[in-house]
Motif scaffolding. Structure first.
Motif, PDB file in Angstrom:
ATOM      1  N   PHE A 307       0.856  -1.196   0.000  1.00 55.85           N
ATOM      2  CA  PHE A 307       0.000   0.000   0.000  1.00 55.85           C
ATOM      3  C   PHE A 307       0.888   1.240   0.000  1.00 55.85           C
ATOM      4  CE2 PHE A 307      -1.995   3.238   2.915  1.00 55.85           C
ATOM      5  CZ  PHE A 307      -2.914   3.726   1.992  1.00 55.85           C
ATOM      6  N   ILE A 308       0.674   2.111  -0.993  1.00 57.01           N
ATOM      7  CA  ILE A 308       1.442   3.357  -1.070  1.00 57.01           C
ATOM      8  C   ILE A 308       0.543   4.482  -0.555  1.00 57.01           C
ATOM      9  CG2 ILE A 308       2.762   4.896  -2.563  1.00 57.01           C
ATOM     10  CD1 ILE A 308       3.873   2.022  -2.533  1.00 57.01           C
ATOM     11  N   TRP A 309       0.954   5.090   0.545  1.00 52.78           N
ATOM     12  CA  TRP A 309       0.131   6.142   1.161  1.00 52.78           C
ATOM     13  C   TRP A 309      -0.061   7.304   0.184  1.00 52.78           C
ATOM     14  CZ3 TRP A 309      -1.487   6.776   6.492  1.00 52.78           C
ATOM     15  CH2 TRP A 309      -1.233   5.653   7.291  1.00 52.78           C
ATOM     16  N   PRO A 310      -1.315   7.696  -0.077  1.00 45.62           N
ATOM     17  CA  PRO A 310      -1.544   8.883  -0.908  1.00 45.62           C
ATOM     18  C   PRO A 310      -0.982  10.112  -0.186  1.00 45.62           C
ATOM     19  CG  PRO A 310      -3.597   7.660  -0.497  1.00 45.62           C
ATOM     20  CD  PRO A 310      -2.553   7.081   0.400  1.00 45.62           C
ATOM     21  N   LYS A 311      -0.454  11.040  -0.966  1.00 45.52           N
ATOM     22  CA  LYS A 311       0.270  12.178  -0.399  1.00 45.52           C
ATOM     23  C   LYS A 311      -0.525  12.911   0.689  1.00 45.52           C
ATOM     24  CE  LYS A 311       3.191  16.015  -2.011  1.00 45.52           C
ATOM     25  NZ  LYS A 311       2.580  17.183  -1.366  1.00 45.52           N
ATOM     26  N   GLU A 312      -1.764  13.258   0.371  1.00 46.70           N
ATOM     27  CA  GLU A 312      -2.525  14.112   1.309  1.00 46.70           C
ATOM     28  C   GLU A 312      -2.803  13.414   2.644  1.00 46.70           C
ATOM     29  OE1 GLU A 312      -5.472  12.039  -1.368  1.00 46.70           O
ATOM     30  OE2 GLU A 312      -3.476  12.936  -1.540  1.00 46.70           O
ATOM     31  N   ILE A 313      -2.851  12.082   2.631  1.00 48.43           N
ATOM     32  CA  ILE A 313      -3.082  11.349   3.889  1.00 48.43           C
ATOM     33  C   ILE A 313      -1.762  11.014   4.573  1.00 48.43           C
ATOM     34  CG2 ILE A 313      -4.114   9.262   4.908  1.00 48.43           C
ATOM     35  CD1 ILE A 313      -5.966   9.249   2.373  1.00 48.43           C
TER      36      ILE A 313
END
Ligand SMILES: [Zn+2]
Length: 350
Positions: A307-313
């Motif tokens: 899982f690659i964390w989305p930038k804003e989160i």
């Protein structure tokens, strides 16, 4: 052939014990998943919880009856004698009156089962209580403090939390720490991890955040929660984060980045899912945690899915517990995670 029935108090016939358990116990139930039975204890009546809780267990495989309220273990013979107010002769007569085929070991046996055996049977320290039964409060201040901690972290309502989270007052190593049981497919607890939360005055112990079950091989956390309705299994490092995601499991503090970090038991437990589920690693935010970023590269290079964390989160929260808490959620939706998974090197982060 002439068959002479014999009588052994060490091995009363299972169906005899089960029948006595049903007639003497209050509201008995059978648990098909692990072949055990429980009832309200006719010996201690379980204090104020009588009629509501059933804390007395009959475990045929272990030849043991144990009450979590009295805190006592019995051989079936001793239990029937005490609960039924029967004598040796009474029981002998009842058993021989039935058509039972048992071995002859004609000797009385009054010994109590020892604590270590109970721990072997249940997987957690023998005097453990389930903290989730005390969400409305308890007269025990340590339990209240532990429950407060669980609530602060949102674990009381987390969508994928285990059905039981324990606390023991007596265990030498794990006493007054929160014990996270690692249930396997059939509800056994081969491994657990305890966490300090300020339950003791022992500064050294309080500084050791996590402790593992002594002498046990690490297993995978939350296996009993995995559902076939979701095609992914989400493998977290720590059990707490795994509680906020459906199909979230955890491997407990391996220095992930290499599948070789897993124990043989963990590898075989995860392998059981490979035909039915995609395995996705969920680490802390790669944006806030450099180590996590390195581990991600390593896993992708091995062809794993991460899982690659989305930038804003990922800029805002470092792990799933923080994320859920920050957004007031008891669950991180599967879709958000699913749409941000990368697998293998071709997909590697730019
Ligand atoms: Zn009891």
């Amino acid at each position: 052939m002439i068959y002479t029935p014999t009588f052994s108090i060490k091995e009363l016939p299972e169906d005899y014990v089960t029948r006595k358990f049903y007639s003497l116990g209050h509201n008995p139930t059978y648990h098909k998943n692990n072949g055990s039975y429980n009832c309200g204890c006719p010996i201690c009546h379980e204090g104020k919880s009588w009629g509501k809780k059933s804390r007395c267990w009959w475990l045929p495989e272990q030849n043991l009856i144990y009450c979590f309220n009295c805190g006592r273990g019995y051989t079936p013979y001793n239990w029937i004698k005490e609960a039924g107010n029967l004598t040796y002769q009474d029981i002998k007569k009842e058993v021989l009156g039935g058509e039972y085929n048992i071995v002859n070991l004609d000797k009385e046996d009054d010994e109590l089962i020892d604590e270590e055996l109970i721990e072997d049977v249940f997987g957690v320290p023998y005097d453990s209580v389930n903290l989730l039964e005390f969400l409305d409060g308890s007269s025990d201040s340590v339990i209240n403090k532990a429950v407060k901690y669980l609530k602060e972290r949102g674990l009381d309502s987390a969508v994928n939390r285990p059905d039981k989270i324990y606390l023991s007052h007596k265990d030498y190593t794990h006493r007054d720490r929160i014990i996270f049981p690692f249930f396997d497919f059939i509800g056994r607890i081969p491994f657990y991890q305890s966490r300090a939360f300020g339950g003791t005055d022992n500064e050294v112990m309080e500084q050791v955040r996590y402790l593992s079950k002594v002498g046990a091989e690490k297993s995978v956390f939350n296996l009993d929660k995995v559902s076939g309705d979701i095609d992914d299994i989400y493998v977290f490092e720590g059990p707490i984060d795994a509680c906020f995601m459906k199909n979230g499991v955890a491997v407990a503090g391996v220095s992930v980045g290499d599948k070789q970090d897993l124990t043989d038991l963990q590898r075989s437990q995860l392998a059981a899912f490979t035909l039915t589920h995609r395995i996705v690693w969920v680490l802390d935010s790669q944006i806030l945690d450099k180590t996590s970023e390195e581990k991600t590269h390593k896993l992708l290079a091995q062809g794993e899915c991460v899982f690659i964390w989305p930038k804003e989160i990922g800029e805002k929260y470092k792990d799933f517990n923080e994320w859920a808490k920050g957004e007031g959620l008891n669950e991180i939706p599967v879709d958000i995670v699913k749409t941000n998974v990368k697998c293998g090197l071709a997909d590697s982060m730019k």
